[in-house]
Write an enzyme that holds these catalytic residues in place. Structure first.
Site, short mmCIF file in Angstrom:
data_model
loop_
_atom_site.label_atom_id
_atom_site.label_comp_id
_atom_site.label_asym_id
_atom_site.label_seq_id
_atom_site.Cartn_x
_atom_site.Cartn_y
_atom_site.Cartn_z
N ALA A 74 40.76 39.85 33.55
CA ALA A 74 40.23 38.52 33.27
C ALA A 74 40.03 38.29 31.77
O ALA A 74 40.17 37.17 31.29
CB ALA A 74 38.91 38.32 34.01
N ASN A 154 28.15 35.88 35.94
CA ASN A 154 28.12 37.29 36.30
C ASN A 154 26.71 37.88 36.36
O ASN A 154 26.44 38.76 37.14
CB ASN A 154 29.00 38.10 35.34
N GLN A 182 33.98 36.04 39.03
CA GLN A 182 32.91 36.45 39.95
C GLN A 182 32.92 35.66 41.26
O GLN A 182 32.25 36.05 42.21
CB GLN A 182 31.53 36.28 39.28
N SER A 202 40.16 38.67 38.27
CA SER A 202 40.35 40.08 37.97
C SER A 202 40.32 40.90 39.25
O SER A 202 39.46 40.68 40.11
CB SER A 202 39.24 40.55 37.03
N HIS A 204 39.59 44.13 39.73
CA HIS A 204 38.55 45.15 39.94
C HIS A 204 37.19 44.57 40.30
O HIS A 204 36.24 45.31 40.56
CB HIS A 204 38.45 46.09 38.74
N THR A 243 56.30 44.86 30.77
CA THR A 243 56.66 45.36 32.09
C THR A 243 55.48 45.24 33.05
O THR A 243 54.36 45.61 32.70
CB THR A 243 57.09 46.84 31.99
N CYS A 329 28.05 44.73 28.44
CA CYS A 329 28.31 44.80 27.00
C CYS A 329 27.05 44.74 26.16
O CYS A 329 26.99 45.29 25.06
CB CYS A 329 29.25 43.70 26.57
C1 LIG Z 1 34.19 41.08 34.54
C2 LIG Z 1 34.35 39.71 34.00
C3 LIG Z 1 35.31 39.42 33.03
C4 LIG Z 1 36.20 40.50 32.45
O1 LIG Z 1 37.15 40.92 33.37
P1 LIG Z 1 38.09 42.19 33.05
O2 LIG Z 1 39.14 42.12 34.11
O3 LIG Z 1 37.21 43.38 33.17
O4 LIG Z 1 38.65 41.99 31.69
C5 LIG Z 1 35.43 38.12 32.60
N1 LIG Z 1 34.64 37.15 33.08
C6 LIG Z 1 33.70 37.38 34.02
C7 LIG Z 1 32.85 36.26 34.51
C8 LIG Z 1 33.52 38.66 34.50
O5 LIG Z 1 32.57 38.90 35.41
#
Ligand SMILES: *Cc1c(COP(=O)(O)O)cnc(C)c1O
Length: 387
Positions: A74, A154, A182, A202, A204, A243, A329
């Protein structure tokens, strides 16, 4: 049997669902082809798998497969959306509207663009953590090229009035981007019903692997154009060269398909567990919930404990329970969370808050254990501070 430590930090990342891992495995070994290899079956197999995943990802958000641009996550999707629009629409202007509780992957890109000549309006959220469509509309100018408002926050789990903001953007001919990292997989998200032109997500955060994500880019009414931020082989319709991460993308697709199938029952189960946790923690004297409880994801509660420092609280519990204070962070610094400060909490209240985020593998026994441990920890810390 409880397995310690317990994980209640699903908004930071989720484990890969075992069903996701299983479908990924062959793409590391026997089916290792490059999806861009046009002249042999190794390439065709990989391309076919990527196509299937592209359909699964698109389907979860009501998009067309050819509107999905795969990225490394993301953060990259946020960068591509903001920088890509800023660089493409210079003839119209360079004004961007966003809000002050966006993820750093949006806010830091905005700061960067300011140095490149962008003018950014950072809308303040109210005490509930929400921006109103009226605020957004009042900020629109003739030179506004983009509105960037996240779908769900988040740290708080609060859900923005995305559909209404999208409708306004459309009405005023402004592109609407939402960081839905989220929201996707937890609540129904539909790019057409919600009037979304660009959307970041994203893998994960929805039980897929780390290092893969996507940007949805609307192709019709309006067709959104973006300048690439990564140049090379012209992959992903020239918007993101490199790639393709085939195993990652295959896992991302499967994770999306599982979310689509299980969204409703998962959301109901999580709401029940979250409410059980929240109700019990609110029995602790001087505890309070941060952010709107009405417009909120099913899996999150952000709770403050008056007079208790969250650093101390984390130290007291973090051998057994994984939760977070603010976002990953900022949690290393002593600065209270900028999201909580945006709710106009004073520093002490902001510094007393913890985020609990539940997920697919959270069980009721875990909730009850957390309630017990937190009650004890808060009581002990308060006792110490009165000595
Ligand atoms: C986790 C998150 C991101 C970052 O996503 P990544 O795939 O880890 O770079 C960006 N925005 C929000 C709202 C998030 O919760």
């Amino acid at each position: 049997m409880l397995h310690l430590p317990l994980y209640l930090d699903y908004n930071a990342t989720t484990p890969c669902d075992p069903r996701v891992v299983e479908v990924m495995l062959p793409f590391f070994s026997t089916q290792f082809g490059n999806a861009a290899s046009r002249h042999h079956s190794f390439g065709w197999q990989a391309e076919e798998a990527v196509d299937r995943a592209r359909e699964q990802v698109a389907s979860l958000i009501g998009a067309e497969p050819n509107e999905i641009v795969f990225t490394s996550g993301a953060t990259e999707a946020d960068n591509l959306a903001l920088k890509g629009v800023f660089e493409t629409y210079t003839a119209k202007g360079s004004h961007i509207i966003t809000c002050n509780i966006e993820h750093k992957a949006v806010l830091d890109v905005c700061k960067h663009l300011e140095k490149r000549g962008a003018e950014i309006t950072y809308l303040p959220v109210n005490a509930e953590g929400l921006v109103s469509p009226q605020q957004v509309e009042a900020a629109i100018r003739p030179d506004t090229v983009l509105i960037a408002i996240m779908y769900a926050n988040n740290e708080l789990g609060t859900i923005m009035p995305v559909k209404e903001i999208g409708a306004l953007a459309r009405q005023h001919n402004v592109i609407f981007f939402t960081d839905a990292t989220q929201a996707v997989g937890k609540i129904p998200v539909d790019v057409n019903q919600d009037n979304i032109d660009l959307l970041a997500m994203s893998a994960h955060k929805l039980y897929g692997p780390k290092g893969v994500g996507a940007l949805y880019v609307r192709r019709r009414s309006p067709r959104v154009k973006l300048s690439a931020q990564m140049h090379g082989g012209g992959h992903e319709r020239n918007m993101r060269s490199g790639t393709l991460n085939v195993p990652g993308i295959v896992g991302f697709g499967k994770a999306c398909a599982l979310c689509q199938e299980e969204l409703q029952p998962d959301a109901e189960r999580l709401t029940r567990l979250r409410d059980r946790l929240e109700k019990s923690l609110l029995q602790i004297d001087g505890s309070f919930v941060n952010g709107s409880r009405q417009h909120r994801l099913p899996n999150v509660t952000n709770i403050g404990f008056k007079g208790v420092d969250n650093e101390g609280l984390l130290l007291a519990i973090n051998k057994e329970i994984a939760v977070s204070s603010g976002s990953a962070c900022t949690s290393a610094s002593l600065e209270p969370s900028y999201v909580l400060k945006a709710l106009r909490l004073d520093d002490e209240a902001a510094r007393s808050s913890l985020r609990f985020s539940l997920g697919r593998f959270t069980r009721e026994e875990e909730i009850d254990y957390v309630v017990k441990k937190l009650g004890e920890a808060v009581a002990r810390l308060r006792e110490l501070s009165f000595r």
